[in-house]
Design a protein around this motif. Structure first.
Motif, short mmCIF file in Angstrom:
data_model
loop_
_atom_site.label_atom_id
_atom_site.label_comp_id
_atom_site.label_asym_id
_atom_site.label_seq_id
_atom_site.Cartn_x
_atom_site.Cartn_y
_atom_site.Cartn_z
N PRO A 145 44.28 -9.59 8.29
CA PRO A 145 43.52 -10.87 7.01
C PRO A 145 43.87 -10.41 5.61
O PRO A 145 43.70 -9.95 5.17
CB PRO A 145 42.31 -11.39 8.24
CG PRO A 145 41.64 -10.00 8.60
CD PRO A 145 43.20 -9.01 8.23
N ALA A 146 44.35 -11.95 5.07
CA ALA A 146 43.37 -12.20 3.62
C ALA A 146 42.38 -12.59 3.68
O ALA A 146 41.45 -13.02 5.09
CB ALA A 146 45.12 -13.10 3.22
N LEU A 147 41.64 -11.86 2.72
CA LEU A 147 39.69 -11.60 3.69
C LEU A 147 39.20 -11.25 1.66
O LEU A 147 39.74 -11.27 0.88
CB LEU A 147 39.30 -10.50 3.81
CG LEU A 147 39.15 -9.66 5.07
CD1 LEU A 147 39.08 -8.70 5.22
CD2 LEU A 147 38.26 -11.34 5.83
N LEU A 148 38.44 -12.76 1.71
CA LEU A 148 38.23 -13.23 -0.06
C LEU A 148 36.56 -13.12 -0.44
O LEU A 148 36.06 -14.27 0.48
CB LEU A 148 38.80 -15.06 -0.85
CG LEU A 148 38.41 -14.69 -1.99
CD1 LEU A 148 38.24 -14.14 -3.17
CD2 LEU A 148 38.47 -16.31 -1.90
N THR A 149 35.57 -11.95 -0.59
CA THR A 149 34.63 -12.19 -0.54
C THR A 149 34.12 -12.52 -1.37
O THR A 149 34.43 -12.03 -2.50
CB THR A 149 33.93 -10.09 -0.27
OG1 THR A 149 34.57 -9.93 0.99
CG2 THR A 149 32.62 -10.42 0.30
N GLU A 150 33.02 -14.07 -1.20
CA GLU A 150 32.11 -14.00 -2.76
C GLU A 150 30.80 -14.39 -2.72
O GLU A 150 30.53 -14.21 -1.43
CB GLU A 150 32.96 -15.55 -2.66
CG GLU A 150 34.14 -15.57 -3.40
CD GLU A 150 34.74 -17.05 -3.34
OE1 GLU A 150 34.64 -17.07 -5.01
OE2 GLU A 150 34.82 -17.97 -2.28
N TRP A 151 30.08 -14.29 -3.67
CA TRP A 151 28.55 -14.63 -3.03
C TRP A 151 28.08 -15.16 -2.38
O TRP A 151 29.15 -16.44 -2.17
CB TRP A 151 27.66 -14.80 -4.49
CG TRP A 151 26.05 -14.62 -4.46
CD1 TRP A 151 25.60 -13.77 -4.81
CD2 TRP A 151 25.58 -15.21 -3.77
NE1 TRP A 151 24.12 -13.83 -3.86
CE2 TRP A 151 24.00 -14.75 -3.12
CE3 TRP A 151 25.37 -16.90 -2.94
CZ2 TRP A 151 22.70 -15.27 -3.19
CZ3 TRP A 151 24.23 -17.36 -2.21
CH2 TRP A 151 23.17 -16.69 -2.62
N GLY A 152 27.99 -14.90 -0.28
CA GLY A 152 27.82 -16.40 -0.07
C GLY A 152 28.65 -17.00 0.23
O GLY A 152 28.41 -17.51 1.56
N ARG A 153 30.21 -16.30 1.05
CA ARG A 153 31.40 -16.56 1.57
C ARG A 153 32.21 -15.72 1.57
O ARG A 153 31.99 -14.95 0.64
CB ARG A 153 31.32 -17.69 1.07
CG ARG A 153 31.86 -17.61 -0.36
CD ARG A 153 32.58 -19.67 -1.46
NE ARG A 153 33.27 -19.74 -0.88
CZ ARG A 153 34.18 -20.69 -0.72
NH1 ARG A 153 33.75 -22.04 -0.88
NH2 ARG A 153 35.26 -20.94 -0.62
N VAL A 154 33.51 -16.25 2.80
CA VAL A 154 34.06 -14.91 2.96
C VAL A 154 35.14 -15.68 3.62
O VAL A 154 34.24 -17.19 5.00
CB VAL A 154 33.43 -14.28 4.07
CG1 VAL A 154 34.67 -13.51 3.91
CG2 VAL A 154 32.65 -12.98 3.40
N THR A 155 35.92 -15.58 3.14
CA THR A 155 37.75 -16.91 3.43
C THR A 155 38.57 -15.66 4.15
O THR A 155 38.61 -14.94 3.60
CB THR A 155 38.21 -17.90 2.38
OG1 THR A 155 37.47 -18.10 1.76
CG2 THR A 155 39.44 -17.83 2.82
N VAL A 156 38.18 -16.41 5.43
CA VAL A 156 39.07 -15.44 6.19
C VAL A 156 40.42 -16.25 6.86
O VAL A 156 40.38 -17.09 6.87
CB VAL A 156 38.41 -15.07 7.82
CG1 VAL A 156 39.50 -14.12 8.54
CG2 VAL A 156 37.23 -14.29 7.07
N THR A 157 41.50 -15.27 6.44
CA THR A 157 42.30 -16.31 6.71
C THR A 157 43.69 -15.24 7.69
O THR A 157 44.13 -14.27 6.94
CB THR A 157 43.70 -16.67 4.59
OG1 THR A 157 42.71 -17.07 4.26
CG2 THR A 157 44.79 -17.55 4.99
N TRP A 158 44.50 -15.96 8.48
CA TRP A 158 45.48 -15.25 9.34
C TRP A 158 46.29 -15.50 9.54
O TRP A 158 46.56 -16.88 9.60
CB TRP A 158 44.87 -15.13 10.89
CG TRP A 158 43.49 -14.42 11.37
CD1 TRP A 158 42.43 -15.17 10.88
CD2 TRP A 158 43.30 -12.61 11.35
NE1 TRP A 158 41.43 -14.09 11.53
CE2 TRP A 158 41.78 -12.79 11.72
CE3 TRP A 158 43.98 -11.53 11.00
CZ2 TRP A 158 41.11 -11.51 12.18
CZ3 TRP A 158 43.41 -10.80 11.69
CH2 TRP A 158 42.30 -10.51 11.97
#
Length: 115
Positions: free
Chosen positions: A76-89
């Motif tokens: 996936p595309a993974l965007l890791t930030e303070w307190g959140r992760v956006t996962v895109t498949w």
């Protein structure tokens, strides 16, 4: 837990068809409600934001998603930030959504429940 989470990804050929609207709607019912089908650069993708109490927890979740992705060879595309992760498949080879994306989304939901 969705039955999808127990399925294995199948090899996806470049000529495999993308899922149609009815197939997407049926598979989306097996996921947590927070997953959204979005279109980015003309490609339909499955995306969800997961929330955490701190960066360390978000990073641990990112690494866990990376491990299941590597095991299946589907990333996936993974965007890791303070307190959140956006996962895109999405399936890069077919530039759209395949059943594999929903299997991996269900596995991601399972990981989130464990974290």
């Amino acid at each position: 837990m969705s039955e999808l989470a127990t399925n294995r990804c199948e090899a996806c050929r470049a000529d495999a068809p993308t899922l149609d609207d009815n197939e997407i709607a049926a598979l989306q019912k097996e996921l947590q409600d927070d997953w959204q089908v979005i279109t980015r650069d003309g490609v339909r993708q499955l995306e969800r934001v997961f929330r955490f109490d701190d960066f360390a927890s978000a990073l641990a979740f990112t690494n866990a998603v990376g491990e299941i992705a590597e095991a299946e060879g589907h990333h996936p595309a993974l965007l890791t930030e303070w307190g959140r992760v956006t996962v895109t498949w999405w399936s890069h080879k077919i530039r759209g959504l395949h059943r594999n994306d929903f299997i991996m989304a269900a596995r991601t939901d399972k990981l989130a429940a464990e974290h």
